[in-house]
Design an enzyme around this catalytic site. Structure first.
Site, mmCIF file in Angstrom:
data_model
loop_
_atom_site.group_PDB
_atom_site.id
_atom_site.type_symbol
_atom_site.label_atom_id
_atom_site.label_comp_id
_atom_site.label_asym_id
_atom_site.label_seq_id
_atom_site.Cartn_x
_atom_site.Cartn_y
_atom_site.Cartn_z
ATOM 1 C CB CYS A 118 -1.015 -0.033 1.139
ATOM 2 S SG CYS A 118 -2.352 1.151 0.883
ATOM 3 C CG HIS A 223 -3.561 -3.123 3.267
ATOM 4 N ND1 HIS A 223 -2.557 -2.648 4.087
ATOM 5 C CD2 HIS A 223 -4.156 -2.028 2.734
ATOM 6 C CE1 HIS A 223 -2.545 -1.325 4.055
ATOM 7 N NE2 HIS A 223 -3.503 -0.928 3.238
ATOM 8 C CD GLU A 225 -1.250 -5.534 5.598
ATOM 9 O OE1 GLU A 225 -1.086 -5.994 4.455
ATOM 10 O OE2 GLU A 225 -1.233 -4.309 5.839
#
Ligand code: MN
Length: 255
Positions: A118, A223, A225
């Site tokens: 990002c 993202h 994660e």
């Protein structure tokens, strides 16, 4: 059995703020739990690289660690790519930029792998001389909503992998995939040596870049994660992390 990989993650910064009750407003370096868990999910050890002003320079971290993850967070400052903020609220964080630019240049110089996530994807582009849209909705005609504060990481769209990249077949089976979208800046001018790997299907916004070469240097606008690995409607980010680690391991055994 070799020792586990040692992956450094750039810190998010809380600057000194007398209004903030946490730690009495003192400056903080922090890391999201989701980031630590994602980066460590395939066996690597995860280290938070302290921010600006610490005793060890970026070169020391690049020499000691096997790879760098540039984390998400606050806007990149337009001043870091030669522009002035169009609106005051898009001024970003030039202090964090300088810290992460130094880290990025040190890991590039050391030929160690880098994964930008990002903000980190945008920062990588700026480190290589590229520029950003300060605000997609303001600057890109017909743009999708790439950030929706109410749904946050449940905001999503389709990306299309570009022909000629190694994503399809190596990192993912299909030419398009769904990813989350929590950004209002995006790459405008591409940095030196970078190629576009993926774009948002509907509006063409750049969503993934690579610097082709022996060492893994990639940025993704989404993202990984925040993505639930069991939700098969989204892109599986496991192969991306595996490729990053494979490059780190290869780099380690070449020295
Ligand atoms: Mn997006």
């Amino acid at each position: 059995m070799s020792a586990p990989l040692r992956i450094g993650v750039s810190a998010c910064l809380f600057h000194a703020d007398r209004e903030r009750p946490v730690f009495n407003g003192k400056p903080l370096y922090y890391l999201e739990q989701s980031m630590a868990r994602f980066v460590g999910s395939q066996g690597a050890l995860v280290y938070l690289i302290p921010g600006p002003g610490d005793a060890q320079g970026a070169e020391s971290y690049a020499a000691d660690l096997d790879g760098l993850v540039l984390a998400g967070g606050v806007d990149v400052s337009p001043g870091s790519y030669g522009e002035t903020p169009i609106k005051p609220e898009w001024a970003g964080d030039a202090v964090r930029d300088a810290y992460e630019l130094a880290l990025t240049r040190a890991f590039l110089a050391a030929d160690k792998p880098i994964l930008g996530i990002c903000r980190g994807h945008q920062l990588l582009n700026v480190a290589l001389g590229g520029s950003l849209y300060q605000d997609i909705l303001h600057q890109v005609d017909g743009a999708l909503v790439h950030r929706d504060k109410d749904v946050y990481d449940r905001n999503a769209h389709t990306i299309v992998f570009q022909e000629g990249t190694d994503w399809v077949g190596r990192l993912t089976p299909a030419a398009r995939a769904k990813v989350n979208s929590v950004h209002h800046q995006a790459i405008k001018g591409l940095g030196d040596g970078l190629v576009v790997d993926a774009r948002s299907e509907e509006d063409g916004v750049i969503e993934a870049v690579t610097r082709p070469g022996a060492v893994f240097v990639r940025g993704v606008q989404w993202h990984p994660e925040f993505t639930d690995p069991t939700d098969q409607t989204y892109l599986d980010n496991g192969p991306l992390l595996a490729a990053f680690q494979a490059s780190a391991l290869a780099r380690r055994s070449s020295t």
